[in-house]
Design an enzyme around this catalytic site. Structure first.
Site, PDB file in Angstrom:
ATOM      1  CG  HIS A 184      23.959  -8.343  -3.121  1.00 14.90           C
ATOM      2  ND1 HIS A 184      23.127  -9.518  -3.017  1.00 14.90           N
ATOM      3  CD2 HIS A 184      25.090  -8.401  -3.050  1.00 14.90           C
ATOM      4  CE1 HIS A 184      24.372 -10.314  -2.535  1.00 14.90           C
ATOM      5  NE2 HIS A 184      25.662  -9.844  -3.472  1.00 14.90           N
ATOM      6  CB  SER A 314      -1.286   7.552 -14.435  1.00 10.06           C
ATOM      7  OG  SER A 314      -2.561   6.644 -13.715  1.00 10.06           O
ATOM      8  CE  LYS A 320       2.888   6.221 -12.121  1.00 11.88           C
ATOM      9  NZ  LYS A 320       3.304   5.155 -12.732  1.00 11.88           N
ATOM     10  CD  GLU A 327       6.722  -0.718 -17.982  1.00  7.51           C
ATOM     11  OE1 GLU A 327       6.644  -0.117 -16.780  1.00  7.51           O
ATOM     12  OE2 GLU A 327       5.561  -0.409 -18.411  1.00  7.51           O
TER      13      GLU A 327
END
Length: 462
Positions: A184, A314, A320, A327
């Protein structure tokens, strides 16, 4: 600017202009004119299958004494060139065409006829010779199966084997890294990172098993059924010979379908195959998302691993780095699930003796196979093989995990264990320290019962 040159071609409907340098004829041109819809031609793998089927059909007709050997030889030579990709620019017909794929079948007949006529120095007719003993209604379903089976055997299954191998090697490398388990998205009992990766490996192995089972039905071909499944205008042994020749040429064990009526009227094997691809997409989504969570941070996330830094993440935030491969894989999987929905709708569109959404079934099925094969290799080589483990982050969370108290349940009971866990969480202290104060267990007993590595092996610790 010079005016584009055309020649006049004719078919049963009359004459029309065809570009002078085009290898196709009138029927292909009509389809080009009729279907300016998506700009998407039939996939390369499908054209490969068309060439192979025409090669095998000519060989079968020659062996059966129906086609002169010199005509068959010319067709076979040029059909193989088509199969190998030498003339893809001459297959311009849109995916969204006549539902039987007749336009694509005639495209192949006309191109191969044109090339074979030049090769032989005598007329090779697109219908009478190249399409002998065939109908679009059995050629196109056969090509759906042939193209998908070849793509799975030669591209997807090797890619999955590679991914499973990388996962197995990484699981072995990290078999002693104990980390906090999560259910969970909440802290749970410890597992090893190797155990986690082995779960992923099992998913990929099972995907391979499912695909291999599906291949038993995918390799059964409709060829020989001709127009409606009865085999009108084809020799009774034609379909079997085509399957045997295709097996020899492609290295895939094709067979003649038990029921060619099923082969023409349904796409159940393609729907089944797509369903297995969907399962694989679901598995890869789970793996990709786990990697993204484990990589999250570097300061405010879980930060258990660091995926390879592949590119700046980015345009505005310097330094970053994003989990680009997981993805991309997740997007591939979304596409495959969508393709599966389209294929299911296509499979429903068998009206009496013919399915009439064959081109879109072929397009989506082949795209799913291609995407999953490429994504699996990217995931293996650019994410899993090279990620590093952040042991400090893992250990910091592991030893403060209040859920470790679960191991004390057989000794102190659930209620007392819950009290210890709540106190440890509230005070921000290790479970061991709190249990030492709230129970009668000795340090030696607590060390033994709460050893995270021991807890990954299961069983009751006495």
């Amino acid at each position: 600017m010079s005016k584009k040159a055309f020649r006049i071609e004719k078919d049963s409907m009359g004459e029309l202009e065809v570009p002078e340098d085009a290898l196709w004829g009138a029927q292909t041109q009509r389809a080009v004119d009729n279907f300016p819809i998506s700009g998407l031609p039939m996939p390369r793998q499908f054209i490969e299958a068309l060439g192979l089927v025409k090669w095998a059909a000519a060989g079968a007709n020659s062996e059966l004494g129906l086609l002169k050997s010199e005509i068959a030889a010319a067709i076979q030579k040029t059909a193989l060139l088509v199969s190998e990709g030498g003339y893809d620019e001459h297959f311009p017909i849109d995916v969204f065409q006549t539902g039987s794929g007749t336009s694509s079948n005639m495209n192949a007949n006309e191109v191969i006829s044109h090339l074979a006529t030049a090769e032989l120095g005598a007329d090779v007719h697109p219908n009478d010779h190249v399409n002998m003993s065939q109908s679009s209604n059995d050629v196109i379903p056969t090509c759906v199966h042939v193209s998908a089976a070849i793509s799975i055997q030669k591209k997807l299954l090797p890619a999955l084997q590679h991914l499973a191998g990388v996962l197995e090697a990484k699981a072995d490398e990290t078999r002693d890294v104990v980390k906090t388990g999560r259910t969970h998205l909440m802290d749970a009992m410890p597992v090893t990172l190797g155990q986690e990766l082995d779960g992923w490996r099992a998913q990929i192995d099972h995907a391979t098993e499912r695909l291999n089972d599906t291949m038993k039905r995918l390799v059964a071909l409709a060829q020989g059924g001709t127009a409606v499944g009865t085999g009108i205008n084809a020799h009774p042994r034609f379909g079997e010979k085509v399957a045997a020749l295709l097996s020899e040429q492609a290295g895939v064990p094709f067979t003649s379908a038990e029921s060619r009526f099923e082969g023409l009227s349904s796409q159940d094997a393609a729907v089944e195959t797509s369903g297995q691809l969907r399962v694989l997409a679901v598995s890869l989504t789970k793996i990709a998302n786990d990697l993204r969570w484990m990589n999250s941070g570097p300061l405010a996330g879980i930060g258990e691993i660091a995926l390879p830094a592949l590119q700046p993440g980015s345009s505005i935030m310097p330094g970053k780095v994003n989990p680009v491969i997981p993805e991309a894989v997740a997007m591939v999987c979304a596409q495959v699930v969508g393709n599966d929905a389209t294929i299911a709708m296509g499979g429903q569109s068998g009206n009496f003796q013919l399915n009439v959404m064959l081109p879109v079934v072929a397009y989506n099925l082949l795209q799913s196979i291609e995407l999953l094969a490429n994504a699996s290799r990217c995931l293996a080589d650019k994410a899993i093989a090279g990620f590093t483990v952040n042991l400090d982050n893992i250990n910091r969370a592991l030893y403060r995990n209040p859920i470790l108290v679960t191991a004390l349940n057989p000794v102190i009971g659930y209620e007392k264990g819950a009290a210890v866990a709540k106190a440890a969480y509230k005070q921000g202290r290790p479970v061991k320290d709190v249990a030492r104060e709230m129970t009668d267990l000795t340090d030696e007993e607590l060390d033994r019962l709460l050893d995270p590595a021991e807890l990954t092996e299961g069983g009751i610790k006495h």
